[in-house]
Write a protein that holds these residues in place. Structure first.
Motif, PDB file in Angstrom:
ATOM      1  N   ARG A  74      -5.891  -9.754   4.969  1.00 61.66           N
ATOM      2  CA  ARG A  74      -6.186  -8.419   4.543  1.00 61.66           C
ATOM      3  C   ARG A  74      -5.707  -7.313   5.469  1.00 61.66           C
ATOM      4  N   ARG A  75      -5.105  -6.439   5.042  1.00 65.70           N
ATOM      5  CA  ARG A  75      -4.506  -5.418   5.747  1.00 65.70           C
ATOM      6  C   ARG A  75      -5.654  -4.253   6.037  1.00 65.70           C
ATOM      7  N   PRO A  76      -5.576  -3.365   7.194  1.00 68.43           N
ATOM      8  CA  PRO A  76      -6.542  -2.182   7.197  1.00 68.43           C
ATOM      9  C   PRO A  76      -6.138  -1.223   6.124  1.00 68.43           C
ATOM     10  N   ALA A  77      -6.940  -0.370   5.808  1.00 71.11           N
ATOM     11  CA  ALA A  77      -6.583   0.763   4.765  1.00 71.11           C
ATOM     12  C   ALA A  77      -5.208   1.701   5.328  1.00 71.11           C
ATOM     13  N   ALA A  78      -5.260   1.636   6.479  1.00 75.71           N
ATOM     14  CA  ALA A  78      -3.987   2.648   7.056  1.00 75.71           C
ATOM     15  C   ALA A  78      -2.703   2.055   6.900  1.00 75.71           C
ATOM     16  N   GLU A  79      -2.624   0.528   6.911  1.00 72.55           N
ATOM     17  CA  GLU A  79      -1.282   0.091   6.740  1.00 72.55           C
ATOM     18  C   GLU A  79      -0.753   0.276   5.299  1.00 72.55           C
ATOM     19  N   PRO A  80       0.514   0.454   5.143  1.00 78.02           N
ATOM     20  CA  PRO A  80       1.046   0.742   4.058  1.00 78.02           C
ATOM     21  C   PRO A  80       1.065  -0.489   3.027  1.00 78.02           C
ATOM     22  N   ARG A  81       0.833  -0.224   1.813  1.00 80.10           N
ATOM     23  CA  ARG A  81       0.734  -1.116   0.759  1.00 80.10           C
ATOM     24  C   ARG A  81       2.083  -1.819   0.492  1.00 80.10           C
ATOM     25  N   GLY A  82       2.157  -2.634  -0.381  1.00 70.36           N
ATOM     26  CA  GLY A  82       3.449  -3.586  -0.666  1.00 70.36           C
ATOM     27  C   GLY A  82       3.375  -4.940  -0.040  1.00 70.36           C
ATOM     28  N   PRO A  83       4.786  -5.340   0.243  1.00 72.27           N
ATOM     29  CA  PRO A  83       4.743  -6.625   1.020  1.00 72.27           C
ATOM     30  C   PRO A  83       4.056  -6.675   2.302  1.00 72.27           C
ATOM     31  N   ASN A  84       3.636  -7.770   2.720  1.00 73.10           N
ATOM     32  CA  ASN A  84       2.814  -7.891   3.909  1.00 73.10           C
ATOM     33  C   ASN A  84       4.009  -7.566   5.079  1.00 73.10           C
ATOM     34  N   VAL A  85       4.502  -6.618   5.406  1.00 72.71           N
ATOM     35  CA  VAL A  85       5.256  -6.428   6.253  1.00 72.71           C
ATOM     36  C   VAL A  85       5.042  -6.578   7.803  1.00 72.71           C
ATOM     37  N   ARG A 134       7.445   1.436  12.110  1.00 75.08           N
ATOM     38  CA  ARG A 134       8.134   0.215  11.739  1.00 75.08           C
ATOM     39  C   ARG A 134       7.632  -0.369  10.392  1.00 75.08           C
ATOM     40  N   LEU A 135       6.181  -0.208  10.417  1.00 79.52           N
ATOM     41  CA  LEU A 135       5.543  -1.034   9.148  1.00 79.52           C
ATOM     42  C   LEU A 135       5.819   0.036   8.017  1.00 79.52           C
ATOM     43  N   SER A 136       5.648   1.207   8.321  1.00 82.32           N
ATOM     44  CA  SER A 136       5.925   2.245   7.258  1.00 82.32           C
ATOM     45  C   SER A 136       7.228   2.099   6.534  1.00 82.32           C
ATOM     46  N   LEU A 137       8.288   1.925   7.620  1.00 81.04           N
ATOM     47  CA  LEU A 137       9.791   1.972   7.097  1.00 81.04           C
ATOM     48  C   LEU A 137      10.155   0.596   6.675  1.00 81.04           C
ATOM     49  N   ALA A 138       9.634  -0.493   6.970  1.00 78.90           N
ATOM     50  CA  ALA A 138       9.855  -1.560   6.347  1.00 78.90           C
ATOM     51  C   ALA A 138       9.159  -1.952   5.054  1.00 78.90           C
ATOM     52  N   SER A 139       7.940  -1.383   4.824  1.00 77.62           N
ATOM     53  CA  SER A 139       7.348  -0.969   3.295  1.00 77.62           C
ATOM     54  C   SER A 139       8.341  -0.547   2.529  1.00 77.62           C
ATOM     55  N   LEU A 140       8.976   0.694   2.853  1.00 74.25           N
ATOM     56  CA  LEU A 140       9.832   1.401   2.112  1.00 74.25           C
ATOM     57  C   LEU A 140      11.063   0.599   1.760  1.00 74.25           C
ATOM     58  N   LEU A 141      11.514  -0.146   2.933  1.00 75.61           N
ATOM     59  CA  LEU A 141      12.741  -0.939   2.547  1.00 75.61           C
ATOM     60  C   LEU A 141      12.510  -1.988   1.726  1.00 75.61           C
ATOM     61  N   PHE A 142      11.415  -2.911   1.827  1.00 78.09           N
ATOM     62  CA  PHE A 142      11.378  -4.051   1.034  1.00 78.09           C
ATOM     63  C   PHE A 142      10.656  -4.112  -0.045  1.00 78.09           C
ATOM     64  N   SER A 143       9.770  -3.153  -0.315  1.00 75.69           N
ATOM     65  CA  SER A 143       8.787  -3.045  -1.680  1.00 75.69           C
ATOM     66  C   SER A 143       9.736  -2.815  -2.759  1.00 75.69           C
ATOM     67  N   LYS A 144      10.792  -2.683  -2.631  1.00 72.90           N
ATOM     68  CA  LYS A 144      11.553  -2.133  -4.056  1.00 72.90           C
ATOM     69  C   LYS A 144      12.647  -3.347  -4.354  1.00 72.90           C
ATOM     70  N   GLY A 145      12.597  -4.500  -3.723  1.00 71.35           N
ATOM     71  CA  GLY A 145      13.418  -5.765  -4.216  1.00 71.35           C
ATOM     72  C   GLY A 145      14.780  -5.450  -3.135  1.00 71.35           C
ATOM     73  N   ASN A 146      15.743  -6.175  -3.586  1.00 77.20           N
ATOM     74  CA  ASN A 146      16.956  -6.202  -2.988  1.00 77.20           C
ATOM     75  C   ASN A 146      17.677  -4.989  -3.312  1.00 77.20           C
ATOM     76  N   ARG A 147      18.328  -4.256  -2.091  1.00 75.80           N
ATOM     77  CA  ARG A 147      18.794  -2.945  -2.428  1.00 75.80           C
ATOM     78  C   ARG A 147      19.587  -2.519  -1.294  1.00 75.80           C
ATOM     79  N   HIS A 148      20.576  -1.543  -1.461  1.00 76.71           N
ATOM     80  CA  HIS A 148      21.271  -1.092  -0.150  1.00 76.71           C
ATOM     81  C   HIS A 148      20.886   0.337  -0.075  1.00 76.71           C
ATOM     82  N   VAL A 149      20.899   0.603   1.103  1.00 77.10           N
ATOM     83  CA  VAL A 149      20.308   2.003   1.588  1.00 77.10           C
ATOM     84  C   VAL A 149      21.439   2.541   2.766  1.00 77.10           C
TER      85      VAL A 149
END
Length: 163
Positions: free
Chosen positions: A16-27, A42-57
């Motif tokens: 389980r993740r603490p409430a403050a950690e971003p939702r989505g994949p367990n980054v 890093r957690l917030s940016l990883a959540s943004l990057l990896f929560s939307k499937g494969n993509r190019h940014v």
């Protein structure tokens, strides 16, 4: 256990993740497995990057997403995190001449179409490209991978003259 960005991240752990950690994949687990210290940014940016499937940014695109999500990060921080994730094998860097560095969350073998008029990039199946006649690498080296970026532009209208 080898973990790549193409595996379902949420399936890596049941913690389980603490409430403050971003939702989505367990980054957090993903970063820990790659030896990356899981800072809040890093957690917030990883959540943004990896929560939307494969993509190019691009760094600029991720910065805009971060700001829209109220993630505090400078352009330098975004770029450093993208480089850190790339060095760890979580992202793939694509350099297209004349355009900002593109980061791909799909680290599996594949190639790309690059649309020059829109600067969009799409995946091209690995099997759709045959590469033959590669040179023998120098002594002590091996070919790690071959990246193919097929640049596309709209066809010129017939009847137009070239200068």
């Amino acid at each position: 256990m080898l973990i790549t960005a193409t595996q379902p991240i949420a399936a890596l752990t049941n913690e389980r993740r603490p409430a403050a950690e971003p939702r989505g994949p367990n980054v957090r687990t993903l970063l820990n497995h790659c030896g990356i210290r899981p800072t809040r940014q890093r957690l917030s940016l990883a959540s943004l990057l990896f929560s939307k499937g494969n993509r190019h940014v691009t760094a600029e695109g991720l910065l805009a997403e971060a700001r829209a999500s109220r993630v505090q990060a400078s352009y330098a921080t975004i770029y450093n995190v993208l480089k850190c994730f790339s060095d760890a094998g979580l992202l793939r860097c694509l350099a297209v001449e004349g355009h900002p560095m593109i980061f791909d969350t799909n680290t599996g073998p594949h190639h790309h179409f690059f649309f020059e008029d829109s600067a969009e990039i799409t995946d091209l199946a690995f099997g759709d490209v045959a590469i033959t006649g590669l040179p023998q690498p120098p002594e002590g080296y091996e070919i790690a991978k071959v990246d193919v970026v097929v640049r596309l532009r709209p066809k010129k209208k017939s009847g137009s003259t070239n200068l």
